[in-house]
Design an enzyme around this catalytic site. Sequence first.
Site, short mmCIF file in Angstrom:
data_model
loop_
_atom_site.label_atom_id
_atom_site.label_comp_id
_atom_site.label_asym_id
_atom_site.label_seq_id
_atom_site.Cartn_x
_atom_site.Cartn_y
_atom_site.Cartn_z
CB CYS A 48 -1.21 0.32 0.70
SG CYS A 48 -2.65 -1.14 0.91
CD GLN B 118 -3.23 -5.25 4.28
OE1 GLN B 118 -3.78 -4.20 4.29
NE2 GLN B 118 -2.42 -5.05 3.11
NE ARG C 151 -21.16 5.39 1.21
CZ ARG C 151 -19.67 4.55 1.15
NH1 ARG C 151 -19.18 4.13 0.30
NH2 ARG C 151 -19.35 4.30 2.45
CB SER D 73 -10.06 1.99 2.00
OG SER D 73 -8.80 0.97 2.27
CG HIS E 81 -5.65 2.18 -0.11
ND1 HIS E 81 -4.46 2.34 -0.44
CD2 HIS E 81 -5.68 0.44 0.61
CE1 HIS E 81 -3.82 2.15 0.08
NE2 HIS E 81 -4.41 0.71 0.47
CB CYS F 203 -0.81 0.37 7.87
SG CYS F 203 -2.24 0.43 7.17
#
Length: 388
Positions: A91, A151, A206, A243, A344, A374
């Site tokens: 990430c 995760q 949103r 995400s 993400h 992370c």
Amino acid sequence: MTSAVIVDVVRTPSGKGKPGGGLSDVHPATLLAGVLAALIERNDLDPALVDDVIGGCVTQSGEQAFNISRTAVLAAGFPESVPATTVDRQCGSSQQAAHFAAQGVLAGAYDIAIACGVESMSRVPMFSNAQGKDANRGPIAHRFPDGLIQQGISAEIITQRWKLDRQTLDAFAARSHRLAADTAAAGGFDNELVAAGTLTADETIRATTTPEGLAGLRPAFVDEAMKQRFPEIDWSITPGNSSPLTDGASAALIMSAEKAAQLGLRPRARFHSFAVTGDDPLLMLTAVIPATRKALAKGGLTIDDIDAYEVNEAFAPVPLVWQHDLNADPAKLNPRGGAIALGHPLGASGTRILATMLNHLEQTGGRYGLQTMCEAGGLANAVIIERL
């Protein structure tokens, strides 16, 4: 010693990472080429001057295989002499690209570099480059005989260990959407956004999200085997406090302060300190804490010196756990919302966050910004920038 400075940083809007999403009909190399070309056009820069392009991408298969950064450089019309490479720190891939670019400038290896990233999660699904769920288990089975975990389960474990409840997670997720919606309505993202395809604004925000609405969502990672292995878990991680799958690209123009002056370009920020570290690969998401401490120590700063903290919202408990252990001011944490609202797009998130953080510092008069992410395997990057 020279300074490594950020002259500009841009991103595409965040598209929903599924068929029919706003960027799902755009090839990922085309997405990345768009932000590369925008950097050159916005700064009237001769692309032949770029010493290297370092791009982040996580799922390097299918349309994102074969060094997509080089493909994007050529698609953007850069001279063939401009090299490119693609890195994977999960990430944090494009944040790592920014570290490498800035460190190359500081070392004297580059005068000008571009750090960037891309992920089309609609066209190249996450994990499509994995050779089975337990592809890497064998070599480390002696060390982790019960196996590593995904995760989402790690997010459940840290939720339980730090005694966070579902209501707290959902309230934080709703806050992310509210802050992002307010920023978008005020034009706060306009300077960082580059239209892609027909998409001109983030479609992952949103504005009507509420904690009450999120409370109706079912946990996403309930697993019978994991229930037996971790009976203490209450199962609180949902699509609403995680995400979303996202398509997007982002890029930062990085150079030495001397080269910027020579070209008549105004540096917007300089890199102050960097850190990368590993942590427990079962907890997986907690390395942001030691990475932050390391970056602060290297920079000679305390958490109170920082004007904005960007902690990637892979899952709501990550920034909440980070905030708790760093005793950080919650008002400074992801002040424009985070990945829960802004998406993400894995390989693009590092430089996306850099764009959002720098624009926030400029629009609020802040001096220092810290971002940390992370990463799978129990890794994390952290970087501190100083607005100029």
